[in-house]
Design a protein around this motif. Structure first.
Motif, mmCIF file in Angstrom:
data_model
loop_
_atom_site.group_PDB
_atom_site.id
_atom_site.type_symbol
_atom_site.label_atom_id
_atom_site.label_comp_id
_atom_site.label_asym_id
_atom_site.label_seq_id
_atom_site.Cartn_x
_atom_site.Cartn_y
_atom_site.Cartn_z
ATOM 1 N N ALA A 80 -35.521 -35.635 -19.555
ATOM 2 C CA ALA A 80 -34.267 -34.967 -19.909
ATOM 3 C C ALA A 80 -34.442 -33.471 -20.124
ATOM 4 O O ALA A 80 -33.511 -32.696 -19.884
ATOM 5 N N LEU A 81 -35.614 -33.043 -20.576
ATOM 6 C CA LEU A 81 -35.795 -31.642 -20.977
ATOM 7 C C LEU A 81 -36.623 -30.781 -20.032
ATOM 8 O O LEU A 81 -36.377 -29.582 -19.929
ATOM 9 N N ASP A 82 -37.630 -31.324 -19.399
ATOM 10 C CA ASP A 82 -38.593 -30.506 -18.654
ATOM 11 C C ASP A 82 -37.940 -29.536 -17.680
ATOM 12 O O ASP A 82 -38.228 -28.341 -17.676
ATOM 13 N N GLU A 83 -37.045 -30.011 -16.853
ATOM 14 C CA GLU A 83 -36.416 -29.155 -15.842
ATOM 15 C C GLU A 83 -35.551 -28.080 -16.494
ATOM 16 O O GLU A 83 -35.527 -26.932 -16.050
ATOM 17 N N LYS A 84 -34.893 -28.415 -17.574
ATOM 18 C CA LYS A 84 -34.048 -27.442 -18.272
ATOM 19 C C LYS A 84 -34.889 -26.335 -18.898
ATOM 20 O O LYS A 84 -34.551 -25.149 -18.826
ATOM 21 N N LEU A 85 -36.001 -26.720 -19.508
ATOM 22 C CA LEU A 85 -36.893 -25.723 -20.110
ATOM 23 C C LEU A 85 -37.499 -24.824 -19.046
ATOM 24 O O LEU A 85 -37.650 -23.616 -19.256
ATOM 25 N N LEU A 86 -37.826 -25.393 -17.914
ATOM 26 C CA LEU A 86 -38.354 -24.598 -16.806
ATOM 27 C C LEU A 86 -37.312 -23.602 -16.307
ATOM 28 O O LEU A 86 -37.633 -22.449 -16.019
ATOM 29 N N ARG A 87 -36.050 -24.012 -16.228
ATOM 30 C CA ARG A 87 -34.971 -23.096 -15.822
ATOM 31 C C ARG A 87 -34.855 -21.929 -16.799
ATOM 32 O O ARG A 87 -34.674 -20.777 -16.391
ATOM 33 N N VAL A 88 -34.940 -22.225 -18.093
ATOM 34 C CA VAL A 88 -34.859 -21.167 -19.105
ATOM 35 C C VAL A 88 -36.032 -20.199 -18.944
ATOM 36 O O VAL A 88 -35.858 -18.974 -18.952
ATOM 37 N N GLN A 89 -37.230 -20.733 -18.782
ATOM 38 C CA GLN A 89 -38.400 -19.873 -18.610
ATOM 39 C C GLN A 89 -38.274 -19.032 -17.347
ATOM 40 O O GLN A 89 -38.565 -17.826 -17.363
ATOM 41 N N ASN A 90 -37.842 -19.636 -16.255
ATOM 42 C CA ASN A 90 -37.685 -18.888 -14.999
ATOM 43 C C ASN A 90 -36.657 -17.769 -15.139
ATOM 44 O O ASN A 90 -36.848 -16.670 -14.607
ATOM 45 N N ALA A 91 -35.570 -18.034 -15.861
ATOM 46 C CA ALA A 91 -34.552 -16.994 -16.079
ATOM 47 C C ALA A 91 -35.125 -15.849 -16.904
ATOM 48 O O ALA A 91 -34.892 -14.671 -16.589
ATOM 49 N N MET A 92 -35.863 -16.172 -17.943
ATOM 50 C CA MET A 92 -36.470 -15.130 -18.764
ATOM 51 C C MET A 92 -37.449 -14.295 -17.931
ATOM 52 O O MET A 92 -37.430 -13.066 -17.967
ATOM 53 N N GLU A 93 -38.280 -14.961 -17.154
ATOM 54 C CA GLU A 93 -39.262 -14.248 -16.331
ATOM 55 C C GLU A 93 -38.581 -13.395 -15.265
ATOM 56 O O GLU A 93 -39.037 -12.289 -14.970
ATOM 57 N N ALA A 94 -37.485 -13.867 -14.703
ATOM 58 C CA ALA A 94 -36.744 -13.076 -13.714
ATOM 59 C C ALA A 94 -36.191 -11.810 -14.361
ATOM 60 O O ALA A 94 -36.211 -10.732 -13.754
ATOM 61 N N GLU A 95 -35.698 -11.925 -15.586
ATOM 62 C CA GLU A 95 -35.184 -10.750 -16.299
ATOM 63 C C GLU A 95 -36.323 -9.785 -16.642
ATOM 64 O O GLU A 95 -36.188 -8.572 -16.514
ATOM 65 N N MET A 96 -37.454 -10.323 -17.044
ATOM 66 C CA MET A 96 -38.622 -9.489 -17.372
ATOM 67 C C MET A 96 -39.118 -8.727 -16.142
ATOM 68 O O MET A 96 -39.653 -7.630 -16.270
ATOM 69 N N GLN A 97 -38.936 -9.318 -14.982
ATOM 70 C CA GLN A 97 -39.357 -8.672 -13.733
ATOM 71 C C GLN A 97 -38.517 -7.428 -13.433
ATOM 72 O O GLN A 97 -38.955 -6.533 -12.741
ATOM 73 N N LYS A 98 -37.315 -7.356 -13.998
ATOM 74 C CA LYS A 98 -36.402 -6.235 -13.744
ATOM 75 C C LYS A 98 -36.650 -5.032 -14.649
ATOM 76 O O LYS A 98 -36.149 -3.948 -14.385
ATOM 77 N N ILE A 99 -37.393 -5.213 -15.735
ATOM 78 C CA ILE A 99 -37.600 -4.140 -16.703
ATOM 79 C C ILE A 99 -39.014 -3.602 -16.541
ATOM 80 O O ILE A 99 -39.976 -4.379 -16.496
ATOM 81 N N THR A 100 -39.121 -2.283 -16.455
ATOM 82 C CA THR A 100 -40.440 -1.674 -16.252
ATOM 83 C C THR A 100 -40.884 -0.891 -17.488
ATOM 84 O O THR A 100 -40.074 -0.555 -18.360
ATOM 85 N N ILE A 101 -42.149 -0.578 -17.494
ATOM 86 C CA ILE A 101 -42.697 0.273 -18.556
ATOM 87 C C ILE A 101 -42.047 1.652 -18.478
ATOM 88 O O ILE A 101 -41.805 2.294 -19.493
ATOM 89 N N ALA A 102 -41.694 2.099 -17.284
ATOM 90 C CA ALA A 102 -41.005 3.385 -17.138
ATOM 91 C C ALA A 102 -39.699 3.392 -17.919
ATOM 92 O O ALA A 102 -39.342 4.405 -18.536
ATOM 93 N N ASP A 103 -38.983 2.273 -17.937
ATOM 94 C CA ASP A 103 -37.732 2.184 -18.702
ATOM 95 C C ASP A 103 -37.986 2.410 -20.186
ATOM 96 O O ASP A 103 -37.245 3.132 -20.855
ATOM 97 N N VAL A 104 -39.037 1.798 -20.705
ATOM 98 C CA VAL A 104 -39.360 1.924 -22.135
ATOM 99 C C VAL A 104 -39.818 3.340 -22.466
ATOM 100 O O VAL A 104 -39.385 3.925 -23.459
ATOM 101 N N VAL A 105 -40.665 3.894 -21.626
ATOM 102 C CA VAL A 105 -41.173 5.248 -21.883
ATOM 103 C C VAL A 105 -40.036 6.264 -21.844
ATOM 104 O O VAL A 105 -39.937 7.139 -22.701
ATOM 105 N N LYS A 106 -39.149 6.112 -20.868
ATOM 106 C CA LYS A 106 -37.992 7.016 -20.779
ATOM 107 C C LYS A 106 -37.149 6.946 -22.049
ATOM 108 O O LYS A 106 -36.769 7.965 -22.627
ATOM 109 N N ASP A 107 -36.856 5.747 -22.504
ATOM 110 C CA ASP A 107 -36.070 5.587 -23.729
ATOM 111 C C ASP A 107 -36.819 6.102 -24.951
ATOM 112 O O ASP A 107 -36.226 6.729 -25.831
#
Length: 146
Positions: free
Chosen positions: A110-137
């Motif tokens: 019941a849970l494994d696939e849902k948890l994997l979807r959540v992790q994949n979404a988080m990782e996809a969002e993390m892929q969009k943010i760079t260290i350059a964004d943080v340094v600029k801010d």
């Protein structure tokens, strides 16, 4: 659920290295002072970032430097480098659900696939943010305080 503080410490370290690169030798002691942790914590994180090819570290008091352009280093790169989660899984599933219970027997299904979807979404969002964004801010906030 919490991701290890190694992740935010590593991001902090990148910001320090970039902001102070022209004025200071970026040793683990210097970086630890900014992060307000023991230099041993910084050395461990620097080793992990170096192993991932994200920074270089000169032996002795040479200090750390960033190995790639900041806009090529994503949050996901850092997250993966500092091993924020055990065995690549964001969610740690309880070890032994009761196989004699109808819920316990089926909870993984019941849970494994849902948890994997959540992790994949988080990782996809993390892929969009760079260290350059943080340094600029960070630099913008520093200028606002001057």
């Amino acid at each position: 659920m919490q991701i290890s503080s190694r992740f935010t410490i590593a991001i902090h370290v990148f910001a320090c290295i970039d902001v102070f690169k022209d004025n200071y030798k970026l040793t683990s002691e210097f970086l630890a002072d900014s992060v307000n942790v023991n230099p041993v914590v910084i050395r461990r994180i620097l080793q992990q970032l170096k192993a991932a090819g994200l920074i270089t570290v000169a032996r002795g008091s040479g200090g750390a430097s960033i190995a790639k352009p900041l806009d090529e280093i994503t949050f996901l790169d850092v997250y993966n480098a500092v091993e924020c989660v055990e065995s690549g899984e964001l969610f740690h599933f309880h070890e032994n659900p009761n196989p004699n219970c109808p819920v316990g027997k089926n909870i993984h299904n019941a849970l494994d696939e849902k948890l994997l979807r959540v992790q994949n979404a988080m990782e996809a969002e993390m892929q969009k943010i760079t260290i350059a964004d943080v340094v600029k801010d960070t630099q913008r906030y520093i200028k606002m305080q001057d």
